[in-house]
Design a protein around this motif. Structure first.
Motif, short mmCIF file in Angstrom:
data_model
loop_
_atom_site.label_atom_id
_atom_site.label_comp_id
_atom_site.label_asym_id
_atom_site.label_seq_id
_atom_site.Cartn_x
_atom_site.Cartn_y
_atom_site.Cartn_z
N LEU A 166 -67.80 31.80 -12.53
CA LEU A 166 -68.14 32.51 -11.30
C LEU A 166 -66.89 33.20 -10.75
CD1 LEU A 166 -70.02 33.31 -9.04
CD2 LEU A 166 -69.66 31.08 -7.99
N GLY A 167 -65.83 32.45 -10.49
CA GLY A 167 -64.56 33.06 -10.12
C GLY A 167 -64.22 33.04 -8.65
N LEU A 168 -64.98 32.32 -7.83
CA LEU A 168 -64.60 32.16 -6.43
C LEU A 168 -63.45 31.16 -6.29
CD1 LEU A 168 -68.12 32.11 -4.72
CD2 LEU A 168 -66.43 33.98 -4.71
N LYS A 169 -63.12 30.45 -7.39
CA LYS A 169 -62.01 29.51 -7.39
C LYS A 169 -61.34 29.57 -8.77
CE LYS A 169 -60.97 24.73 -6.04
NZ LYS A 169 -61.56 23.44 -5.64
N THR A 170 -60.06 29.94 -8.79
CA THR A 170 -59.31 30.07 -10.05
C THR A 170 -57.91 29.48 -9.86
OG1 THR A 170 -58.72 32.31 -9.35
CG2 THR A 170 -60.53 32.10 -10.95
N LYS A 171 -57.20 29.23 -10.98
CA LYS A 171 -55.87 28.62 -10.93
C LYS A 171 -54.86 29.55 -11.60
CE LYS A 171 -53.72 24.09 -11.72
NZ LYS A 171 -53.95 22.73 -12.24
N TRP A 172 -53.67 29.69 -10.95
CA TRP A 172 -52.65 30.63 -11.41
C TRP A 172 -51.27 29.99 -11.31
CZ3 TRP A 172 -54.75 35.39 -12.77
CH2 TRP A 172 -56.08 35.59 -12.36
N THR A 173 -50.43 30.18 -12.33
CA THR A 173 -49.03 29.74 -12.27
C THR A 173 -48.15 30.97 -12.45
OG1 THR A 173 -49.59 27.57 -13.17
CG2 THR A 173 -47.28 28.25 -13.27
N THR A 174 -47.31 31.24 -11.46
CA THR A 174 -46.45 32.42 -11.52
C THR A 174 -45.32 32.22 -12.51
OG1 THR A 174 -45.19 31.56 -9.65
CG2 THR A 174 -46.95 33.12 -9.15
N ALA A 175 -44.78 33.33 -13.01
CA ALA A 175 -43.64 33.30 -13.92
C ALA A 175 -42.37 33.62 -13.11
CB ALA A 175 -43.86 34.29 -15.06
N ASP A 176 -41.43 34.32 -13.73
CA ASP A 176 -40.18 34.65 -13.04
C ASP A 176 -40.40 35.76 -12.00
OD1 ASP A 176 -38.85 32.77 -14.55
OD2 ASP A 176 -38.40 34.21 -16.16
N PRO A 177 -39.41 35.98 -11.12
CA PRO A 177 -39.57 36.99 -10.06
C PRO A 177 -39.86 38.39 -10.60
CG PRO A 177 -37.72 35.57 -9.59
CD PRO A 177 -38.17 35.21 -10.97
N GLN A 178 -40.74 39.12 -9.91
CA GLN A 178 -41.05 40.52 -10.20
C GLN A 178 -41.33 41.22 -8.88
OE1 GLN A 178 -43.48 41.93 -13.35
NE2 GLN A 178 -43.41 40.01 -14.51
#
Length: 201
Positions: A150-162
């Motif tokens: 569905l996509g109303l809740k997802t998980k994300w891990t950021t990488a290095d600064p951009q």
């Protein structure tokens, strides 16, 4: 008027009523699949430590679909940090204000969020998302009644600064066509918004 003529007129009247009802039923238009109306689409990133980052896209005219006019706030996240993304989706054109997310949840088998982002801006998911390629990796945390994302809740891990990345969110409206292989090319577009994305140290 004799008895035979009366019966003939009665039968003609009955046949006319039947024919009128048949025409009326045949002329009832089919229900249209209308896309949802949004004035506010707010992305809410919540980090593991509870820190909350919000970014709002706003269109007071109720557009927020393709080619609409709206203002967009940048998303500013910390590097090497894991977030859960949720949404606030509102229609302020009606009173009381409508929480459109409730309707999407009720029609979860007709909707899916797709995402696109600058390559290497996240360490998970990797790649550039699934708007251009349906098989692109996305960490979905919620699913519809058929077990599809569905996509109303997802998980994300950021990488290095951009400093100059982008994050695009596409809500597809896919009544009757949402499947395990359907893409952004199937159905209609409820909204398609690109946010500036900054990953800070």
């Amino acid at each position: 008027m004799n008895k035979t003529n009366k019966l003939r007129h009665l039968w003609m009247l009955i046949l006319s009523i039947i024919a009128f009802n048949a025409c009326t039923e045949a002329e009832v238009p089919e229900e249209e699949n209308e896309v949802e109306i949004f004035t506010d689409v707010e992305l809410i990133f919540t980090a593991d430590d509870g820190t909350v980052v919000r970014a709002l896209a706003e269109d007071p005219t109720g557009g927020l679909a393709v080619n609409s006019s709206f203002t967009v706030e940048p998303i500013i996240l910390k590097s090497n940090t894991t977030y859960v993304l949720t949404f606030e989706l509102l229609n302020r054109l009606v009173s009381p204000v409508e929480d459109v997310q409730l309707e999407i949840k009720e029609e979860d088998d007709e909707h899916q969020m797709f995402f696109e982002f600058t390559e290497n801006v996240f360490s998970s998911p990797t790649g550039i998302g699934n708007i251009q390629n349906r098989d692109g990796a996305i960490n979905y945390l919620d699913f519809d009644r058929n077990g599809l994302p569905l996509g109303l809740k997802t998980k994300w891990t950021t990488a290095d600064p951009q400093e100059s990345a982008t994050f695009r969110v596409w809500l597809a409206h896919q009544p009757g066509v949402k499947t395990a292989t359907s893409s952004t090319q199937d159905g209609d577009v409820d909204f398609d918004i690109t946010f500036p994305l900054i990953i800070e140290d």
